[in-house]
Enzyme design. Structure first.
Site, PDB file in Angstrom:
ATOM      1  N   GLU A  61       0.811  -1.222   0.000  1.00  0.00           N
ATOM      2  CA  GLU A  61       0.000   0.000   0.000  1.00  0.00           C
ATOM      3  C   GLU A  61       0.841   1.267   0.000  1.00  0.00           C
ATOM      4  O   GLU A  61       0.487   2.257  -0.653  1.00  0.00           O
ATOM      5  CB  GLU A  61      -0.950  -0.013   1.202  1.00  0.00           C
ATOM      6  N   HIS A 130     -11.031  -5.920   8.325  1.00  0.00           N
ATOM      7  CA  HIS A 130     -11.830  -5.813   7.108  1.00  0.00           C
ATOM      8  C   HIS A 130     -13.093  -4.978   7.323  1.00  0.00           C
ATOM      9  O   HIS A 130     -13.876  -4.826   6.389  1.00  0.00           O
ATOM     10  CB  HIS A 130     -12.238  -7.205   6.608  1.00  0.00           C
TER      11      HIS A 130
END
Length: 327
Positions: A61, A130
């Site tokens: 990322e 998540h």
């Protein structure tokens, strides 16, 4: 003309139209190309626009966001997909130290027209990291704009506006709503201004402020409380979390005199506290009762077996309405 689309389909259509409209637009992210994204938001775009504009990246990322910043500084219009909001943490430094500060650092000579798209929020039975709702990390960072649509129509219009904005935008997509319902979405490109809230239900007794997936809980609670007690709640979809639409917040409070804020993020230092501060600063004398928050709890989002006990529910929102109006 338009067609009935889910939020996910509206986002895909917006991405498709932006890629076709401007050659500078490109998408970067993990598994977004050949696989079409973890939720299939980019399905078909790799085949249509090729690997140089729909770029499958390594699982890194920081590298994805850093590369996108460089692309934006050199004339491209990158859209980054981060698979889940909490996956952004390795790239957080790139966002707050570079993307958000570039205009300030260069005294306005350079901007970073960058969109970070990411699913967020609980309710999909996801594992740890998540289901986070940490929008205040970004709303607290000068130089970043933060958007969170609650329906397909807004998702498309806000995403197009985000890409055309000269500064970086964090575009939060409520995972729970991706395929929850459909509504008519115009075929053409259209824009919804960033920084503009929307009154989605008029009322006179109390204002509920919400965004993302929590807007539906707010609306359902407002409808039930009206049927049961006759109280009419105004429901305001903030849509943009930074900059907040201060005028709409204040005008609604002047009208109703009471406020309830619903968000699934943790309560402490959540965005609800900032909304309360705005009301206290600019509309305190109009209040008839203390402002109440119905939020997630100050714990990590729990495993899916008890996830529903963490999220604000219609019953919790109704309880907050009753306590505020009955004060």
């Amino acid at each position: 003309m338009g067609k009935n689309l889910t939020m996910l389909q509206a986002i895909t259509e917006a991405l498709d139209q932006m890629l076709g409209h401007d050659d500078r637009v490109m998408i970067l992210g993990e598994d977004i190309g050949v696989n079409g994204g973890v939720f299939r938001a980019t399905e078909g775009l790799y085949e249509k626009y090729g690997k140089d504009r729909v770029v499958d990246t390594p699982l890194a990322e920081s590298g994805i966001i850093g590369s996108a910043i460089g692309l934006a500084l050199n004339g491209m219009l990158p859209i980054v997909e981060i698979q889940f909001l909490a996956f952004i943490y390795p790239g957080f430094e790139q966002l707050v130290s570079h993307a958000a500060r570039m205009r300030y650092r260069t005294r306005g000579q350079f901007g970073v027209p960058l969109v970070i798209r990411t699913p967020y929020g609980a309710g999909i039975r996801g594992p740890e990291l998540h289901s986070e709702s940490v929008e205040t990390f970004f709303a607290h960072t000068p130089g970043l704009k933060v958007v969170a649509p609650s329906n397909p129509y807004d998702a498309k219009g806000l995403l197009i506006s985000a890409l055309e904005d000269p500064d970086p935008v964090i575009f939060l997509e409520p995972t729970k709503l991706y395929r929850a319902f459909k509504e008519e979405v115009p075929d053409e490109m259209y824009r919804i201004p960033i920084g503009q809230a929307k009154v989605v239900q008029e009322g006179s007794d109390l204002t509920i402020f919400a965004w993302g997936a929590m807007l539906r809980e707010a609306l359902n609670a407002a409808k039930k409380i009206e049927a049961e007690k006759g109280w009419k709640c105004e429901v305001v979809d903030l849509r943009t979390l930074y900059p907040l639409d201060r005028d709409s917040i204040v005008q609604s409070i002047k009208k109703t005199g009471r406020a309830l804020i619903v968000h699934e993020a943790h309560k402490t230092a959540g965005l609800g506290a900032e909304i309360i501060s705005i009301i206290n600063d600019e509309a305190l004398i109009y209040l008839k009762a203390p402002i109440k928050r119905v939020t997630g709890f100050d714990v990590p989002v729990p495993p899916f077996t008890i996830e529903d006990h963490y999220l604000p529910t219609v019953d919790r929102v109704k309880k907050g309405i009753v306590e505020t109006i009955s004060f």
